[in-house]
Write a protein that holds these residues in place. Sequence first.
Motif, PDB file in Angstrom:
ATOM      1  N   ILE A 169       0.843  -1.193   0.000  1.00  0.00           N
ATOM      2  CA  ILE A 169       0.000   0.000   0.000  1.00  0.00           C
ATOM      3  C   ILE A 169       0.881   1.246   0.000  1.00  0.00           C
ATOM      4  N   ALA A 170       0.519   2.205  -0.843  1.00  0.00           N
ATOM      5  CA  ALA A 170       1.188   3.505  -0.819  1.00  0.00           C
ATOM      6  C   ALA A 170       0.096   4.529  -0.628  1.00  0.00           C
ATOM      7  N   CYS A 171       0.317   5.503   0.260  1.00  0.00           N
ATOM      8  CA  CYS A 171      -0.764   6.470   0.464  1.00  0.00           C
ATOM      9  C   CYS A 171      -0.248   7.839   0.844  1.00  0.00           C
ATOM     10  N   ASN A 172      -1.089   8.840   0.659  1.00  0.00           N
ATOM     11  CA  ASN A 172      -0.852  10.151   1.247  1.00  0.00           C
ATOM     12  C   ASN A 172      -2.068  10.435   2.122  1.00  0.00           C
ATOM     13  N   ASP A 173      -2.378  11.709   2.380  1.00  0.00           N
ATOM     14  CA  ASP A 173      -3.471  11.968   3.308  1.00  0.00           C
ATOM     15  C   ASP A 173      -4.850  11.848   2.673  1.00  0.00           C
ATOM     16  N   HIS A 174      -4.895  11.678   1.337  1.00  0.00           N
ATOM     17  CA  HIS A 174      -6.197  11.653   0.681  1.00  0.00           C
ATOM     18  C   HIS A 174      -6.467  10.411  -0.142  1.00  0.00           C
ATOM     19  N   VAL A 175      -5.431   9.857  -0.727  1.00  0.00           N
ATOM     20  CA  VAL A 175      -5.604   8.731  -1.659  1.00  0.00           C
ATOM     21  C   VAL A 175      -4.635   7.623  -1.299  1.00  0.00           C
ATOM     22  N   ALA A 176      -5.055   6.373  -1.581  1.00  0.00           N
ATOM     23  CA  ALA A 176      -4.128   5.252  -1.389  1.00  0.00           C
ATOM     24  C   ALA A 176      -4.155   4.360  -2.608  1.00  0.00           C
ATOM     25  N   LEU A 177      -2.971   3.809  -2.959  1.00  0.00           N
ATOM     26  CA  LEU A 177      -2.886   2.787  -3.998  1.00  0.00           C
ATOM     27  C   LEU A 177      -2.667   1.458  -3.296  1.00  0.00           C
ATOM     28  N   ALA A 178      -3.405   0.436  -3.711  1.00  0.00           N
ATOM     29  CA  ALA A 178      -3.293  -0.847  -3.012  1.00  0.00           C
ATOM     30  C   ALA A 178      -2.944  -1.978  -3.969  1.00  0.00           C
ATOM     31  N   HIS A 179      -2.352  -3.014  -3.410  1.00  0.00           N
ATOM     32  CA  HIS A 179      -2.036  -4.267  -4.096  1.00  0.00           C
ATOM     33  C   HIS A 179      -3.342  -4.857  -4.613  1.00  0.00           C
ATOM     34  N   THR A 180      -3.313  -5.423  -5.817  1.00  0.00           N
ATOM     35  CA  THR A 180      -4.558  -5.922  -6.414  1.00  0.00           C
ATOM     36  C   THR A 180      -5.169  -7.087  -5.642  1.00  0.00           C
ATOM     37  N   GLU A 232       1.210   6.725 -20.455  1.00  0.00           N
ATOM     38  CA  GLU A 232      -0.239   6.561 -20.237  1.00  0.00           C
ATOM     39  C   GLU A 232      -0.513   6.233 -18.774  1.00  0.00           C
ATOM     40  N   ASP A 233       0.297   5.289 -18.229  1.00  0.00           N
ATOM     41  CA  ASP A 233       0.122   4.922 -16.819  1.00  0.00           C
ATOM     42  C   ASP A 233       0.353   6.118 -15.913  1.00  0.00           C
ATOM     43  N   LEU A 234       1.371   6.891 -16.249  1.00  0.00           N
ATOM     44  CA  LEU A 234       1.685   8.068 -15.448  1.00  0.00           C
ATOM     45  C   LEU A 234       0.504   9.028 -15.415  1.00  0.00           C
ATOM     46  N   ASP A 235      -0.082   9.246 -16.607  1.00  0.00           N
ATOM     47  CA  ASP A 235      -1.225  10.157 -16.679  1.00  0.00           C
ATOM     48  C   ASP A 235      -2.386   9.624 -15.860  1.00  0.00           C
ATOM     49  N   GLU A 236      -2.634   8.312 -16.013  1.00  0.00           N
ATOM     50  CA  GLU A 236      -3.762   7.697 -15.303  1.00  0.00           C
ATOM     51  C   GLU A 236      -3.569   7.815 -13.787  1.00  0.00           C
ATOM     52  N   LEU A 237      -2.367   7.475 -13.340  1.00  0.00           N
ATOM     53  CA  LEU A 237      -2.092   7.540 -11.897  1.00  0.00           C
ATOM     54  C   LEU A 237      -2.183   8.965 -11.391  1.00  0.00           C
ATOM     55  N   SER A 238      -1.652   9.869 -12.180  1.00  0.00           N
ATOM     56  CA  SER A 238      -1.663  11.265 -11.779  1.00  0.00           C
ATOM     57  C   SER A 238      -3.093  11.774 -11.607  1.00  0.00           C
ATOM     58  N   THR A 239      -3.978  11.329 -12.496  1.00  0.00           N
ATOM     59  CA  THR A 239      -5.383  11.722 -12.382  1.00  0.00           C
ATOM     60  C   THR A 239      -6.008  11.133 -11.128  1.00  0.00           C
ATOM     61  N   LEU A 240      -5.702   9.871 -10.873  1.00  0.00           N
ATOM     62  CA  LEU A 240      -6.259   9.216  -9.686  1.00  0.00           C
ATOM     63  C   LEU A 240      -5.784   9.880  -8.408  1.00  0.00           C
ATOM     64  N   LEU A 241      -4.459  10.150  -8.369  1.00  0.00           N
ATOM     65  CA  LEU A 241      -3.868  10.658  -7.136  1.00  0.00           C
ATOM     66  C   LEU A 241      -4.001  12.165  -7.001  1.00  0.00           C
ATOM     67  N   GLN A 242      -4.280  12.834  -8.104  1.00  0.00           N
ATOM     68  CA  GLN A 242      -4.414  14.292  -8.111  1.00  0.00           C
ATOM     69  C   GLN A 242      -3.124  14.998  -7.695  1.00  0.00           C
ATOM     70  N   VAL A 243      -1.991  14.381  -7.960  1.00  0.00           N
ATOM     71  CA  VAL A 243      -0.707  15.059  -7.727  1.00  0.00           C
ATOM     72  C   VAL A 243       0.172  14.847  -8.958  1.00  0.00           C
ATOM     73  N   PRO A 244       1.137  15.746  -9.198  1.00  0.00           N
ATOM     74  CA  PRO A 244       2.046  15.529 -10.327  1.00  0.00           C
ATOM     75  C   PRO A 244       2.974  14.347 -10.031  1.00  0.00           C
TER      76      PRO A 244
END
Lengths: 245, 331
Positions: free
Chosen positions: A108-119, A168-180
């Motif tokens: 799991i990777a997270c900040n104060d608003h969003v988290a990315l999790a293992h599938t 493409e992945d970078l753009d997708e993740l960036s949109t999800l996480l809302q950070v550059p």
Amino acid sequence: MATRLMFENSCEVGVFSKLTNAFCLVAIGGSESFYSTFEAELADVIPVVKTSIGGNRIIGRLCVGNKNGLLLPHTTTDQELQHLRNSLPDQVVVQRIEERLSALGNCIACNDHVALAHTDLDRETEEIIADVLGVEVFRQTIAGNILVGSYCSFSNRGGLVHPHTSIEDLDELSTLLQVPLVAGTVNRGSEVIGAGLTVNDWTAFCGSDTTATELSVIESVFKLREAQPNAVVDEMRKSLIDSYV
Amino acid sequence: MPRRPTRCKTMLNPQPLTFSPFARSAAQIASIHRDKRQTYKSKDQKGFPLSSKDKGIPKHTLEGKSDLSGSSEEEGSEGVVQADFVFFDPKPDDFHGVKILLQTYLDDTQWDLSGFVDLILAQTTVGTVVKIEGDDDDTPFAIVTALNLGRYKDHKCIKELKEFLLKVCQEKDVIRDLRLLMGEQAHDVGLLVSQRVVNLPPQLLPPLHDALFDEVSWATEDEPTAELRNSFRFKCYLLVSKIYKHKNANQKNNRNLIRRSGSDGGDGIVYIKPEDENFHKLSLWSFSFPMHTQQVETQEANYCLMGFVMAVETAKISTFRQQLQSLVVES
């Protein structure tokens, strides 16, 4: 500002420490200089707590947290759990969870608003993450790797991901996480970002093998140069002072 | 756990590493290969181009084959694994792999290990990195090199290494010699760095050491400047290694209590690297020091890990090379 340091000759700083906006965990057993580097940067702002998890020093890879909470694997002992509950600010909820994938820091990777999790994370764990950490959880992969916690590191201001992440992945993740986001390396070409680097909104710590180029990328993507702790901590100041007294 | 002698393991199987079983499994591989075809090609061509990045030619194919077919083994999926080991010149890309191999070189001291690895990789004329052919990861399995202490004396890593060795040396008569070797005589001394994964097949040791000493002698002729040529005319080699010493080995009264487990030579020392025993016998002097790094649990609970430093004269090297050949054949 980003600081370079070593833990007992290892440059994998993100393995032996966990940094968030509200607290910092540091592994026991390293030389005092490791602990004191963190203290020097953070002491008057957030608590720096020495701990182990399940008797292990690889605490950065076993736990995950942000300003709202800290999640610990089932291998954490009762004493360690109590120690953490006592040492951390009250508004940080410390919880031990029963999850088969016990290296939470790798999954799991997270900040104060969003988290990315293992599938393959349990549904129940995902709910606990959303609840305790107060984040929105997305199951993602990074450059084809399911260990999202190992291959990326992000704060509320920016993020660094595995160097082989496609645009493409970078753009997708960036949109999800809302950070550059930026695809890059740490510790002289190491792709394991999560292990080599630990970061919060105003400071970062990385291994001493990190080259000047890598360091400048880190400082620019996480916006560390103009970052001041006060701006972030002011919001939390009330609750922090309560716990110190 | 008893191991059936017909099975042999090659290094790609992750195994818990303990002494007697390792020695036994290495012995199995060696005994099976003695009769089988081995495609060794040692570098006996003198005019071998040192400037080429990829040495390529000395390939050492090891095949593990069981003579009895159809025997099942209870220890997981141990099949036949073929591994072609290739020797390469050191190159900057090997940084991470070599750094991992040398992680515990000076115990747990914080020193300029990155600088040390850079030094090793910059010296392409003398030094060998062992990899597996066709391995996508390109990980080094062994590193062997000789660094002239005088040539690199101004580097931070060498200074820290000297300080460390002087600090851990507890024996007064040795410390004088050590100081001399690292100080006034430094330009004649080569630091022999040899580190590898613990289960690297021992058949690789003779060609590996031959490669090193041959390169040193070629460098004395082929290097562009006289200064560099002279820097490889070593009179003495300094080695920093690790051994397991029996806890009671120092006490004469307890000699009866020393367990003859068969894997130590009776003097209470178990050598992690088999060639260290030969080096020790030929050494001018040696000393050991206690180590703090945690090691894998061994079966022999009465042994403790110690660092081991030796000085070996260049004149004794040819004897060493002969002994190494027979060591591998016998075991």
